[in-house]
Design an enzyme around this catalytic site. Structure first.
Site, short mmCIF file in Angstrom:
data_model
loop_
_atom_site.label_atom_id
_atom_site.label_comp_id
_atom_site.label_asym_id
_atom_site.label_seq_id
_atom_site.Cartn_x
_atom_site.Cartn_y
_atom_site.Cartn_z
N ASP A 76 -3.51 2.33 22.24
CA ASP A 76 -4.73 1.80 21.64
C ASP A 76 -5.50 2.92 20.96
O ASP A 76 -5.11 4.09 21.00
CB ASP A 76 -5.57 1.01 22.66
CG ASP A 76 -6.34 1.88 23.65
OD1 ASP A 76 -6.62 3.06 23.34
OD2 ASP A 76 -6.67 1.39 24.74
N PHE A 77 -6.61 2.56 20.33
CA PHE A 77 -7.28 3.51 19.44
C PHE A 77 -7.87 4.73 20.16
O PHE A 77 -8.10 5.76 19.54
CB PHE A 77 -8.38 2.79 18.65
CG PHE A 77 -8.94 3.63 17.53
CD1 PHE A 77 -8.14 4.01 16.47
CD2 PHE A 77 -10.26 4.04 17.55
CE1 PHE A 77 -8.66 4.80 15.44
CE2 PHE A 77 -10.79 4.82 16.52
CZ PHE A 77 -9.97 5.19 15.46
N GLY A 78 -8.09 4.62 21.46
CA GLY A 78 -8.69 5.73 22.19
C GLY A 78 -7.68 6.69 22.80
O GLY A 78 -8.06 7.63 23.50
N LYS A 79 -6.41 6.48 22.54
CA LYS A 79 -5.38 7.28 23.20
C LYS A 79 -4.90 8.44 22.33
O LYS A 79 -5.31 8.60 21.19
CB LYS A 79 -4.20 6.39 23.59
CG LYS A 79 -4.59 5.28 24.58
CD LYS A 79 -5.24 5.83 25.84
CE LYS A 79 -5.47 4.78 26.91
NZ LYS A 79 -6.50 3.80 26.56
N ILE A 80 -4.01 9.27 22.90
CA ILE A 80 -3.58 10.51 22.25
C ILE A 80 -2.91 10.24 20.91
O ILE A 80 -3.17 10.90 19.91
CB ILE A 80 -2.68 11.33 23.20
CG1 ILE A 80 -3.52 11.83 24.38
CG2 ILE A 80 -2.04 12.52 22.47
CD1 ILE A 80 -2.75 12.46 25.51
#
Length: 376
Positions: free
Chosen positions: A167-171
């Protein structure tokens, strides 16, 4: 997508798509990158967790052991397959405590689900030793830890299977999405079917004539997501290198400028492996932590999961889940997991950006240090 004539579906339409399969390519490249035999792309990390549990043979009523500091999705995945989450406290790494794990094992335990939080490896040597002793499979929730190593092996490759969030918050990100890895061929075939309505997915056979291997669901990834994933994967080494450099700058500058009596650093020197996605600081107590957070907000310095998103990452807050079943009555007390609660209340995390320049990081560290010294 002109070359594949606009085919965004991950299967079939061989001629129209000119035999271009981006999901399959992404899976192949991801597996190669983290040195796993197989990879299975799917719609989310949450979906990945659920189908990993099913593929491992977890059934309704079985117990799955996981940890108090995690993301709510880990619990949702367990409940989604009808299993019972058994939650243990964390050690000072903020990951699963092996000593608590061993006390939680029962005849109903069918899986152990450690979660590598904030990009930090759990003590997998001890967790796997315990799991082998009791013949219980380990599935790694590495959603926040893509590209992180533990004793020179990538997280996610140490158990029966492991899964990652994209998702957008991941590495690395595909907007939404997840990916699973395993070295077990039987698990690979099951996982591949479970994410696609049970399809055996025999290549060269018309999809309408394909056989069902098992009851599944639609957790597929699209070709658009895979195309983004392929591009992101090329940047993984750069991202990890920049995070390491930027975290070390922030860490060393805060250490140099702040009073060491007032602050401790999580994973400064860890026997487990690196942690570069966040810098986690531990303060004297929760009163000091609240004061520091208030001043950081005033100075427009962003903080991470701790403390701003702790509600979604600590099991003590999830009354909307625990009130569903009498079995969970012990979990309704906010400080039931003593060590996790103690650490969370007095900790602040700083997400490590790869876009910040050295002078900006040094300036930020200077402000953070002044706030810590003023509040200590």
């Amino acid at each position: 997508f002109k070359r594949s004539n606009g085919v965004l579906f991950s299967h079939s339409f061989d001629k129209r798509r000119n035999k271009i399969y981006r999901v399959k390519l992404f899976e192949k490249l991801f597996a190669k990158k983290i040195k796993s035999k197989y990879a299975i792309a799917c719609s989310s990390g949450t979906a990945a967790g659920a189908i990993c549990l099913r593929a491992a043979g977890v059934k309704p009523g079985d117990e799955v052991i996981t940890q108090a500091f995690t993301f709510v999705a880990a619990i949702e995945s367990i409940l989604e397959v009808g299993a019972v989450p058994k939650i243990v406290d964390v050690d000072n790494s903020l990951n699963m405590s092996p000593s608590k794990l061993i006390r939680a094992i029962s005849k109903k335990t069918k899986c152990i689900l450690p979660v590598h939080m904030l990009g930090a490896p759990a003590n997998m040597k001890e967790i796997i030793r315990i799991a082998k002793k009791y013949k219980i499979p380990v599935i790694e929730d590495a959603c926040e830890s893509t590209g992180v190593k533990y004793k020179n092996k990538y997280l996610g490759t140490l158990g029966l299977s492991g899964f990652f969030s994209l998702d957008f918050g991941k590495i690395i990100t595909t907007g939404e999405g997840g990916i699973i890895v395993t070295n077990n061929k039987q698990q690979y075939l099951l996982l591949k079917a479970l994410r696609d309505h049970g399809h055996e997915n025999k290549f060269g056979i018309h999809r309408g004539l394909d056989k069902a291997l098992i009851r599944g669901f639609n957790f597929r990834m699209t070709e658009i997501q895979a195309a983004i994933g392929i591009a992101q994967l090329k940047k993984l080494d750069f991202i990890m290198r920049k995070k390491r450099v930027n975290r070390n700058i922030l860490l060393n500058e805060i250490k140099k400028k702040s009073n060491e009596i007032n602050v401790r650093f999580s994973h400064e020197k860890t026997k487990y492996g690196e942690q570069n996605d966040h810098l986690v600081i531990h303060l004297k107590n929760k009163i000091v932590a609240k004061k520091v957070k208030k001043l950081l907000d005033k100075a427009n310095i962003s903080t991470g999961i701790l403390p701003i998103a702790a509600r979604w990452h600590y099991a003590g807050y999830w009354q909307h889940i625990w009130r569903e079943n009498k079995k969970f009555r012990n979990y309704r007390k906010l400080d039931y997991w003593k060590n996790a609660w103690s650490i969370i209340c007095r900790s602040i995390s700083f997400p490590i950006s790869i876009l910040e320049k050295k002078n900006i990081i040094i300036k930020k560290a200077d402000t953070i240090s002044k706030i810590i010294n003023k509040s200590g």
